[in-house]
Design an enzyme around this catalytic site. Sequence first.
Site, mmCIF file in Angstrom:
data_model
loop_
_atom_site.group_PDB
_atom_site.id
_atom_site.type_symbol
_atom_site.label_atom_id
_atom_site.label_comp_id
_atom_site.label_asym_id
_atom_site.label_seq_id
_atom_site.Cartn_x
_atom_site.Cartn_y
_atom_site.Cartn_z
ATOM 1 N N LYS A 130 0.852 -1.194 0.000
ATOM 2 C CA LYS A 130 0.000 0.000 0.000
ATOM 3 C C LYS A 130 0.887 1.244 0.000
ATOM 4 O O LYS A 130 1.754 1.397 0.875
ATOM 5 C CB LYS A 130 -0.920 -0.005 1.222
ATOM 6 C CG LYS A 130 -1.765 -1.268 1.332
ATOM 7 C CD LYS A 130 -2.657 -1.473 0.112
ATOM 8 C CE LYS A 130 -3.416 -2.784 0.205
ATOM 9 N NZ LYS A 130 -4.228 -3.047 -1.004
ATOM 10 N N LYS B 180 -14.537 -7.212 -5.794
ATOM 11 C CA LYS B 180 -14.820 -7.423 -4.370
ATOM 12 C C LYS B 180 -16.331 -7.640 -4.235
ATOM 13 O O LYS B 180 -17.133 -6.768 -4.587
ATOM 14 C CB LYS B 180 -14.365 -6.233 -3.536
ATOM 15 C CG LYS B 180 -12.847 -6.156 -3.359
ATOM 16 C CD LYS B 180 -12.488 -5.165 -2.262
ATOM 17 C CE LYS B 180 -11.015 -5.245 -1.867
ATOM 18 N NZ LYS B 180 -10.087 -4.665 -2.839
HETATM 19 MG MG MG Z 1 -7.129 -2.403 -3.860
#
Ligand code: MG
Length: 370
Positions: free
Chosen positions: A165, A265
Amino acid sequence: MKITRIVVHRVDLPLTKPYALSGGRLRFETLDSTVVRLETDDGLVGWGEACPWGPTYLPAHGRGVRAGIAELAPTVLGRDPRQVEVLDQAMDRALPGHLYAKAALDIAAWDIFGKAAGLPVCELLGGRFPGRIPIEGSVGTDSEDEMLRTIDGYRNRGYRVFSGKVGTGITSDLARIRFLHGQMTPQETVSFDANRAWLPSDAVTILNAVRDIPVRFEQPCETFEACRQVRRLTTHQISLDECLVTFPDVVRLYAESAAEVVNLKINRIGGLTKGRHIRDFCVGAGLAMLIMETGGSILADAAAAHLAQSTPPAFRIATWMPHDMVRVDLAPGQGPRCIDGEIEAPSEPGLGVTPDLALLGDPVAVYPRP
Ligand code: MG
């Protein structure tokens, strides 16, 4: 078969350690998850879960899930859970949008469908393709050394796919990207996910400065349009995640060549029924996918595992198992668990996960209201 009762539980899922995304802009310690049990007139029971990754990651939050279920309950009660497309259409008519609130109900219906058919959900979603699915280890924004320590923890469990990240700014992100990429063995891959943190000007500068490094970047900027601008001015593989919500969003990605990889997702796009629509389009269109949940326990991860297992291996890059990052295990020993950095969808009928009632506590809502 008819759905006769909807039982709703709220569960706090504390993370094993605080987790920062988007260059530290988004921080998380505990997730607010909603677990749903659908009961039917012939005794079959189905389980589903919806767990936004906190209230700041996406336009979704735990109380919103439960408010949405309250709104949808009159539409869902009395329906045949095996008719998943009919149920999905009925929920869309009763409450446009609010996809994350529909996901738990849809997943629980698939669980019953599988149990009624005597088949694991992956076999109803198209069939069980062979092989296990690699788990992507999520590495929160931190110092380079701390991020490497997190990767080493995953390596000890066999992980070979990592998502670093980023999003703190040009200088620090460039250092992080070069350092972590340099730590990979030939068997390992790392991608970099800005989680919308960069402006297009920063993203273009960063990606072009590491043109020599063959890595994938995920969701560099806030909007679809900003990410597409980055796509046109850079050469790396790009995946889109947060800005893909509906089927037309994914069609647009394909039509406008805005990215090469779709991050699917299930909670964000409204459940397994809508997930199957998008997955099948991606297979037909030649788009590789990351198939995962937005968050949650082993129950949510089981749904993701079934959709991934029924996807041709060439199209499924990896999954992510957020249950691995929380301290509460709602179904010890059950569901898709890490085997040398990979998972396989359960073989029992339905999802293959039955939460421990003692761990769920008292329901926060029951429909019809007693
Ligand atoms: Mg992502």
